[in-house]
Write a protein that holds these residues in place. Structure first.
Motif, PDB file in Angstrom:
ATOM      1  N   SER A 146     -32.571  21.196   8.884  1.00 60.31           N
ATOM      2  CA  SER A 146     -33.515  22.246   8.512  1.00 60.31           C
ATOM      3  C   SER A 146     -34.912  21.658   8.329  1.00 60.31           C
ATOM      4  O   SER A 146     -35.902  22.274   8.661  1.00 60.31           O
ATOM      5  N   GLY A 147     -34.977  20.438   7.830  1.00 59.72           N
ATOM      6  CA  GLY A 147     -36.265  19.816   7.511  1.00 59.72           C
ATOM      7  C   GLY A 147     -37.243  19.787   8.672  1.00 59.72           C
ATOM      8  O   GLY A 147     -38.302  20.402   8.636  1.00 59.72           O
ATOM      9  N   PRO A 148     -36.865  19.082   9.734  1.00 64.24           N
ATOM     10  CA  PRO A 148     -37.815  18.943  10.852  1.00 64.24           C
ATOM     11  C   PRO A 148     -38.252  20.306  11.394  1.00 64.24           C
ATOM     12  O   PRO A 148     -39.404  20.486  11.719  1.00 64.24           O
ATOM     13  N   ARG A 149     -37.306  21.201  11.415  1.00 63.82           N
ATOM     14  CA  ARG A 149     -37.650  22.504  11.974  1.00 63.82           C
ATOM     15  C   ARG A 149     -38.747  23.177  11.172  1.00 63.82           C
ATOM     16  O   ARG A 149     -39.670  23.748  11.715  1.00 63.82           O
ATOM     17  N   HIS A 150     -38.637  23.059   9.851  1.00 62.39           N
ATOM     18  CA  HIS A 150     -39.669  23.650   9.001  1.00 62.39           C
ATOM     19  C   HIS A 150     -41.023  23.015   9.280  1.00 62.39           C
ATOM     20  O   HIS A 150     -42.020  23.682   9.392  1.00 62.39           O
ATOM     21  N   ARG A 151     -41.005  21.723   9.370  1.00 62.97           N
ATOM     22  CA  ARG A 151     -42.282  21.030   9.564  1.00 62.97           C
ATOM     23  C   ARG A 151     -42.900  21.386  10.903  1.00 62.97           C
ATOM     24  O   ARG A 151     -44.096  21.520  11.020  1.00 62.97           O
ATOM     25  N   LYS A 152     -42.035  21.517  11.856  1.00 64.25           N
ATOM     26  CA  LYS A 152     -42.576  21.870  13.183  1.00 64.25           C
ATOM     27  C   LYS A 152     -43.258  23.226  13.103  1.00 64.25           C
ATOM     28  O   LYS A 152     -44.353  23.411  13.606  1.00 64.25           O
ATOM     29  N   ASN A 153     -42.582  24.160  12.412  1.00 62.04           N
ATOM     30  CA  ASN A 153     -43.160  25.496  12.233  1.00 62.04           C
ATOM     31  C   ASN A 153     -44.511  25.395  11.553  1.00 62.04           C
ATOM     32  O   ASN A 153     -45.455  26.060  11.918  1.00 62.04           O
TER      33      ASN A 153
ATOM     34  N   GLU B  83     -35.450  30.652   8.680  1.00 63.67           N
ATOM     35  CA  GLU B  83     -35.925  30.204   9.990  1.00 63.67           C
ATOM     36  C   GLU B  83     -37.008  31.108  10.541  1.00 63.67           C
ATOM     37  O   GLU B  83     -37.889  30.688  11.263  1.00 63.67           O
ATOM     38  N   THR B  84     -36.982  32.360  10.151  1.00 64.40           N
ATOM     39  CA  THR B  84     -37.940  33.308  10.697  1.00 64.40           C
ATOM     40  C   THR B  84     -39.321  33.181  10.048  1.00 64.40           C
ATOM     41  O   THR B  84     -40.318  33.500  10.640  1.00 64.40           O
ATOM     42  N   GLU B  85     -39.424  32.747   8.779  1.00 60.05           N
ATOM     43  CA  GLU B  85     -40.721  32.646   8.102  1.00 60.05           C
ATOM     44  C   GLU B  85     -41.272  31.241   8.156  1.00 60.05           C
ATOM     45  O   GLU B  85     -40.556  30.285   7.955  1.00 60.05           O
ATOM     46  N   PRO B  86     -42.617  31.161   8.354  1.00 58.77           N
ATOM     47  CA  PRO B  86     -43.228  29.850   8.199  1.00 58.77           C
ATOM     48  C   PRO B  86     -43.446  29.571   6.716  1.00 58.77           C
ATOM     49  O   PRO B  86     -44.187  30.271   6.043  1.00 58.77           O
ATOM     50  N   LEU B  87     -42.782  28.577   6.204  1.00 58.16           N
ATOM     51  CA  LEU B  87     -42.875  28.279   4.766  1.00 58.16           C
ATOM     52  C   LEU B  87     -43.848  27.132   4.545  1.00 58.16           C
ATOM     53  O   LEU B  87     -43.444  26.005   4.310  1.00 58.16           O
ATOM     54  N   LYS B  88     -45.138  27.449   4.615  1.00 63.47           N
ATOM     55  CA  LYS B  88     -46.109  26.364   4.408  1.00 63.47           C
ATOM     56  C   LYS B  88     -46.056  25.865   2.976  1.00 63.47           C
ATOM     57  O   LYS B  88     -45.912  24.714   2.684  1.00 63.47           O
ATOM     58  N   THR B  89     -46.291  26.813   2.088  1.00 63.13           N
ATOM     59  CA  THR B  89     -46.524  26.441   0.691  1.00 63.13           C
ATOM     60  C   THR B  89     -45.319  25.725   0.077  1.00 63.13           C
ATOM     61  O   THR B  89     -45.454  24.713  -0.595  1.00 63.13           O
TER      62      THR B  89
END
Lengths: 387, 482
Positions: free
Chosen positions: A375-382, B446-452
């Motif tokens: 899950s980690g890398p995917r978030h960062r990529k986003n 997965e659908t939301e960009p979680l910047k913060t």
């Protein structure tokens, strides 16, 4: 003790006919302590003497224990009372005679079980190995040396003699026979170095059976391995003796083949000291290569002198330095070789360097089998996309 | 594969190739670190006479060396986190050499404490931690085998160094021996030079990217809040103390080490007490070291198998329990043969525990946080390792028998194993539960960009985040392009 036990082994089968060679020589007699043997108790005189000196150091070294009646000579008693302030020590040696091949004359052989034994006899080679015992004496004491001789022949015909070294001893010994065992005891008051030495008892006309008692002063332990030191250092040489208290210690250095006393003109270079009476220390400062060699320490007892030795080796500091430099050179060589090799392989890789990083990232994405962390890398990529 | 409780490796561990050379280098470093303090005891009897002190004063040199080696763990970890393994090991080798060479010129015991004990100890610390760390960086799939092989250095070096030291002493005396040993320790530098860093030096690019990121104002504020704690954590990851697995491991190990080393130290005196002669008693230790030598890689191989690896924590607990039971049964050994049997089994137990000792830690915290973890673990373990043997010795003096000491040590080790077993069972369960939870949340997020919410996580991770992120930029760009 193990030596003794080992030797007891072969005693078991058909032993009375075999000549035993007890070599209890190695063991220091002082360590044996009081034996489990009962003292000679049959004679009142004997008892008197042993009880008289029961508070003094009494040493009995018995291999075999049997009590036997004694006929004491008046001379003996006189001598004992003269040195009554000395400790009493008793030492025994036991021997068993075996009928031998060549003695088929008959007077010394007792063939007990007939032909069978004869066969045994003929098979075995006879060797008249002398039985020896080492006795360590530190202080003047009265010493009793006893030899026991077992044979199945005629005891009366056996001739018993005592010798000190090569000199035949005329008096101060007893002979007694009980059953098939012949005893002889020699007493001597050891008060000086003259009485020290080798005493032997002989059985038989041709002096075939012999037991020897070696009276010695305690041994001194120096050092078996050479002491290695360097030029300009100081070193401590030590001599030690196990359970003894010498009267005095002296040190000798070796010049050629002559022993030269050390520390006689008292100077700074040599300092003799000792923490306990049973040890001595020689401190040598400002070592030079001339100081190399063997050093002897002499321990002076009332009954004589004993010596030990320590070997001193003086090396120049260049000796280990060479080895050190060799190792450093080897290390530097290996390190440079490895680093050069690495730089060479890196250079080879560099042209395709960027592509490699690319691939690595992709591999990372595919390879990642870490469960949660996917899950980690995917978030960062986003996230980076979002920026 | 169980999820390692930390971040994933930066670059995929090569799991081979140059990795095996690194294992060889780690073999040398670990060998010197563990074997050297024990091997120098060969000189002590002679040095005691020369320096005119008691044996216990001289024996403190070895204890000091071991203590400093363990206590220097965090320093070593900080340096490894910053500079990587290679420079630290090379500096370690130089320090060891310096320590030993200056020891050869010392004139009293205090100088020996400082040179041999302190300087050499630091040098060995700089060898041990980086060697363990780099094995974790180079291997993942075959990590237990690699660890087992690297840890096998300890018994091999011990059995070689001890007679070699005797030979050196007979040829060169103590001064020359120390000098030559100093030179020998320089070979750690060779080992260090072999420890090539895994990630290439492509950090300049990533640093720029991070700079861009940092100018964002909202990020800046959040960064400032965490900066002090974060800075410390950058060097030494103290957040590990919140890590459940790490705490279980640490507590279990502290209990275990109290009773772990004493039986080794007292084996020879125990045998002599039973009436066995000096050489046979020394032979028992050789038997133990020999079995240990082969047990470590073999157990590493076993631990690597499909069956064991997911449950490696249980395996570790069982290995510890095996050793504890060995100690408990030792008093039953009356004659020499049974003592040899005990030595064989003890060697097996000792080897298997040592082999997976650091592997389990890597498994719990992951390769990234391992260098900090091992530093913290060694500094805490310093106490039981040093206190264990003297306490055991006191027990022997009080009761007059070695039997009670063995029973006590066995009991302590068994308690430690039970604690580890229970703790890890709970940990596995909780991790499995978290994993399920994360998979659910991951699917929903997965659908939301979680910047913060993501940025603090990114910040908290160690300083390597920068390069890590840099590596990630390329594939992410690629992905968006696609």
């Amino acid at each position: 003790m193990r030596a003794l036990q080992g030797l007891r082994g072969p005693r078991a089968p058909a032993l009375p006919l075999f000549l035993l060679c007890f070599l209890a020589a190695v063991r220091r007699s002082l360590e044996d302590g009081l034996s489990t043997a009962a003292p000679f108790t049959s004679l009142p005189v004997q008892e008197e003497i042993t009880t008289k000196y029961s508070n003094l150091s009494s040493e009995s070294h018995n291999i075999s224990v049997t009590a036997a009646p004694y006929t004491s000579l008046p001379v003996q008693e006189e001598m004992m009372t003269k040195y009554s302030n000395l400790s009493l020590e008793s030492h025994n040696i036991s021997m068993t005679a075996m009928p031998m091949k060549e003695n088929n004359k008959g007077n010394q052989i007792c063939v007990d079980r007939g032909i069978m034994l004869q066969r045994n006899v003929t098979l075995v080679e006879q060797s008249n190995m002398p039985v020896e015992k080492n006795i360590t004496l530190e202080r003047p004491s009265n010493v009793e040396l006893t030899c026991q001789f077992t044979t199945s022949g005629d005891l009366n015909s056996v001739n018993v003699t005592w010798k000190k070294g090569d000199k035949l001893l005329e008096d101060n010994y007893l002979v007694n026979a009980t059953g098939s065992i012949l005893y002889t005891q020699y007493r001597v008051a050891v008060i000086g170095s003259k009485q020290m030495g080798s005493y032997s008892c002989f059985f038989g006309e041709k002096k075939q059976h012999r037991g020897t008692f070696n009276l010695k002063v305690p041994e001194i332990n120096g050092k078996n391995k050479p002491l290695i030191t360097y030029v300009g250092d100081s070193v401590v040489l030590m001599c030690k003796c196990q359970d003894c208290l010498p009267l005095n210690w002296t040190w000798y250095g070796v010049n050629g083949s002559v022993q030269v006393p050390i520390g006689v003109p008292v100077n700074d270079k040599y300092v003799i000291s000792g923490k306990h009476a049973n040890e001595t220390r020689l401190k040598i400062t400002q070592l030079s290569e001339d100081d190399q060699g063997t050093y002897w320490c002499h321990a002076i007892f009332e009954l004589g002198e004993s010596e030990g030795h320590v070997e001193l080796v003086v090396l120049s500091y260049l000796v280990p330095l060479k080895a050190f430099c060799a190792i450093v050179a080897e290390v530097v060589l290996l390190v440079t070789a490895i680093l050069l090799f690495e730089m060479y392989t890196q250079k080879k890789k560099k042209p395709s360097g960027d592509g490699k990083e690319f691939e690595q990232g992709e591999q990372m994405k595919l390879d990642d089998s870490n469960g949660i962390e996917n899950s980690g890398p995917r978030h960062r990529k986003n996230e980076s996309v979002g920026q | 594969m169980p999820p390692p409780g930390g971040t994933p490796p930066l670059h995929p561990p090569p799991d081979g190739g140059w990795g095996w050379v690194v294992v060889g280098a780690a073999f040398i470093s670990i060998g010197f670190s563990y074997a050297f303090p024990k091997a120098v005891t060969v000189f002590f009897k002679e040095i005691q006479l020369i320096f005119n002190t008691t044996y216990s004063e001289i024996a403190w040199i070895s204890s000091t060396m071991l203590a400093v080696m363990y206590a220097g763990g965090p320093i070593s970890s900080v340096l490894v986190n910053k500079y990587g393994s290679r420079p630290v090991v090379m500096v370690g080798g130089l320090l060891c050499c310096l320590g030993m060479v200056s020891a050869s010129y010392s004139t009293n015991v205090v100088e020996l404490y400082l040179t041999m004990g302190f300087i050499c100890g630091i040098g060995l610390a700089f060898n041990l931690q980086p060697a363990l760390t780099i094995v974790g960086k180079y291997f993942y799939k075959k990590r237990p085998v690699a660890n087992g092989l690297a840890m096998a250095g300890s018994p091999v070096f011990l059995s070689t160094l001890a007679p070699f030291n005797q030979f050196l002493f007979n040829t060169y005396g103590w001064k020359g021996s120390f000098m030559i040993l100093g030179g020998l320790l320089l070979n750690c530098c060779v080992a260090g030079s072999l420890m090539r860093p895994v990630e290439p030096k492509a950090s300049t690019e990533s640093k720029n990217k991070v700079g861009v990121r940092e100018t964002d104002s909202s990020m800046k504020k959040r960064q400032k809040q965490l900066s002090v704690w974060e800075k410390i954590n950058k060097y030494l990851d103290f957040s590990l103390f919140k890590h459940r697995g790490f705490l279980i491991y640490l507590s279990g190990n502290v209990i275990m080490f109290l009773g772990f080393f004493a039986p080794v130290i007292f084996l020879a005196p125990y045998a002599k007490d039973k009436g066995i002669d000096e050489y046979s008693a020394a032979f028992l230790l050789s038997v133990m070291a020999f079995v240990d030598m082969f047990a470590r890689p073999s157990v590493g191989l076993i631990a690597n198998s499909k069956l064991i690896r997911p449950r490696i924590q249980y395996f570790f607990s069982f290995a510890v329990m095996f050793t504890g039971v060995c100690h408990l049964l030792c008093p039953l050994a009356e004659d020499y043969t049974s003592l040899v049997v005990y030595a064989v089994f003890f060697g097996l137990g000792f080897g298997s525990v040592s082999s997976v000792l650091f592997e389990t830690l890597m498994d719990l915290v992951g390769a990234q946080r391992f260098s900090s973890a091992v530093g913290l673990v060694t500094v805490v373990e310093c106490c039981p390792v040093l206190l264990g043997p003297p306490l055991a010795g006191k027990l022997v003096d009080e009761t007059g028998q070695y039997k009670y000491m063995y029973l006590a040590c066995g009991a302590i080790v068994v308690i430690a194993s039970v604690w580890l077993l229970i703790g890890n069972a709970i940990n596995y369960r909780l991790l499995a539960r978290e994993k399920k939870k994360n998979i659910h949340t991951k699917e929903s997020q997965e659908t939301e960009p979680l910047k913060t919410s993501q940025s603090p996580n990114v910040n908290i991770k160690s300083g390597e985040t920068e390069t890590w992120k840099g590596a990630e930029v390329n594939p992410s760009e690629r992905e968006t392009n696609i």
